[in-house]
Design a protein around this motif. Structure first.
Motif, PDB file in Angstrom:
ATOM      1  N   SER A 111       0.904  -1.040   0.076  1.00 53.13           N
ATOM      2  CA  SER A 111      -0.047  -0.023   0.042  1.00 53.13           C
ATOM      3  C   SER A 111       0.720   1.343  -0.066  1.00 53.13           C
ATOM      4  O   SER A 111       2.200   1.128  -0.028  1.00 53.13           O
ATOM      5  N   SER A 112       0.297   2.351  -0.004  1.00 55.53           N
ATOM      6  CA  SER A 112       0.920   3.666  -0.049  1.00 55.53           C
ATOM      7  C   SER A 112       1.965   3.739   1.480  1.00 55.53           C
ATOM      8  O   SER A 112       2.855   4.355   1.190  1.00 55.53           O
ATOM      9  N   GLN A 113       1.500   3.152   2.373  1.00 48.75           N
ATOM     10  CA  GLN A 113       1.966   3.320   3.559  1.00 48.75           C
ATOM     11  C   GLN A 113       3.386   2.234   3.583  1.00 48.75           C
ATOM     12  O   GLN A 113       4.312   2.567   4.490  1.00 48.75           O
ATOM     13  N   THR A 114       3.285   1.378   2.788  1.00 51.33           N
ATOM     14  CA  THR A 114       4.489   0.448   2.748  1.00 51.33           C
ATOM     15  C   THR A 114       5.261   0.475   1.456  1.00 51.33           C
ATOM     16  O   THR A 114       5.984  -0.443   1.013  1.00 51.33           O
ATOM     17  N   ALA A 115       4.882   1.808   0.861  1.00 52.89           N
ATOM     18  CA  ALA A 115       5.543   1.673  -0.612  1.00 52.89           C
ATOM     19  C   ALA A 115       7.176   1.810  -0.548  1.00 52.89           C
ATOM     20  O   ALA A 115       7.911   1.354  -1.174  1.00 52.89           O
ATOM     21  N   ASP A 116       7.803   2.237   0.606  1.00 55.50           N
ATOM     22  CA  ASP A 116       9.044   2.180   0.758  1.00 55.50           C
ATOM     23  C   ASP A 116       9.691   0.848   1.002  1.00 55.50           C
ATOM     24  O   ASP A 116      10.840   0.790   0.444  1.00 55.50           O
ATOM     25  N   VAL A 117       9.054  -0.078   1.432  1.00 56.85           N
ATOM     26  CA  VAL A 117       9.286  -1.488   1.424  1.00 56.85           C
ATOM     27  C   VAL A 117       9.598  -1.920   0.232  1.00 56.85           C
ATOM     28  O   VAL A 117      10.436  -2.599  -0.389  1.00 56.85           O
ATOM     29  N   GLU A 118       8.346  -1.782  -0.754  1.00 54.74           N
ATOM     30  CA  GLU A 118       8.426  -2.323  -2.001  1.00 54.74           C
ATOM     31  C   GLU A 118       9.875  -1.625  -2.772  1.00 54.74           C
ATOM     32  O   GLU A 118      10.481  -2.337  -3.593  1.00 54.74           O
ATOM     33  N   ARG A 119       9.975  -0.312  -2.531  1.00 57.47           N
ATOM     34  CA  ARG A 119      11.004   0.217  -3.224  1.00 57.47           C
ATOM     35  C   ARG A 119      12.397  -0.179  -2.813  1.00 57.47           C
ATOM     36  O   ARG A 119      13.288  -0.100  -3.761  1.00 57.47           O
ATOM     37  N   ASP A 120      12.584  -0.654  -1.665  1.00 56.77           N
ATOM     38  CA  ASP A 120      13.817  -0.908  -1.325  1.00 56.77           C
ATOM     39  C   ASP A 120      14.153  -2.353  -1.740  1.00 56.77           C
ATOM     40  O   ASP A 120      15.246  -2.673  -2.239  1.00 56.77           O
ATOM     41  N   LEU A 121      13.054  -3.382  -1.881  1.00 56.02           N
ATOM     42  CA  LEU A 121      13.303  -4.555  -2.433  1.00 56.02           C
ATOM     43  C   LEU A 121      13.473  -4.350  -3.936  1.00 56.02           C
ATOM     44  O   LEU A 121      14.150  -5.082  -4.727  1.00 56.02           O
ATOM     45  N   ARG A 122      12.970  -3.512  -4.585  1.00 59.03           N
ATOM     46  CA  ARG A 122      12.898  -3.304  -6.200  1.00 59.03           C
ATOM     47  C   ARG A 122      14.665  -2.963  -6.321  1.00 59.03           C
ATOM     48  O   ARG A 122      15.214  -3.324  -7.255  1.00 59.03           O
TER      49      ARG A 122
END
Length: 205
Positions: free
Chosen positions: A119-130
């Motif tokens: 979600s928008s609240q965890t976009a930083d997690v997705e970005r880090d893994l990407r």
């Protein structure tokens, strides 16, 4: 002073708890793993979790780092230990097929699957893994470009596209493993994937 019976147990093993947290995030992803899931699996209270690891986001970062040094280390080892670049990529894919289907832990790759849903609240997690996956592609490209300079690949080989190809194969192996493919099935896919390896000019002559 913390009252007896409260807080972290005296027998608390931080390394063992980190392994359990890794398996939990690996199985359910970042968003699918709650603080209550973590405290239940680790056998500690929320205050003890925060004291030992910080918040959920900080714990996940540590989990990802540990995963790269343990379960996911086969990729770097293959590229570092094999002098021949083709052998390195072949070994990496075959070991991925085995690792991603190992019944001793969740299927697939944590770095690939842990933030599929976010979600928008965890976009930083997705970005880090990407970013970590993109870094792997760059490592592939550097190794392939060097292979071209050393004559292991044809002159002018498109190392950029070839690197993305191998990254796509690795990611596909992970998803296939999550979908229930066996090690044998994925090993055959890995062998087929290597059939596109460009032969150097001296071999084609």
């Amino acid at each position: 002073m913390t009252p007896r019976g409260r807080g972290r147990p005296r027998s608390f093993d931080r390394d063992a708890a980190l392994v359990r947290a890794t398996l939990l995030f690996w199985e359910h992803g970042y968003e699918g793993t709650s603080i209550s899931d973590l405290t239940r699996e680790l056998g500690i209270s929320p205050p003890s979790l925060y004291a030992a690891f910080g918040d959920k986001r900080t714990l996940f970062t540590e989990v990802v780092e540990r995963y790269g040094e343990t379960f996911g280390a086969f990729m770097g080892r293959a590229l570092d230990e094999e002098d021949d670049t083709r052998a390195a990529f072949a070994r990496m894919l075959l070991e991925a097929a085995v690792s991603y289907t190992d019944p001793a832990h969740p299927a697939g790759c944590l770095i690939i699957s842990a933030a599929v849903n976010y979600s928008s609240q965890t976009a930083d997690v997705e970005r880090d893994l990407r970013d970590r996956r993109v870094t792997n592609v760059r490592v592939f490209e550097e190794r392939l470009a060097d292979a071209g300079r050393r004559g292991e690949l044809p002159a002018g080989v498109d190392a950029h596209t070839l690197a993305h190809y191998f990254a796509a194969v690795v990611q596909g192996l992970s998803q296939q493993a999550r979908d229930g493919a066996t090690a044998g099935e994925l090993e055959r896919v890995a062998e087929l994937a290597m059939s596109v390896w460009p032969a150097p000019a001296r071999e084609r002559a």
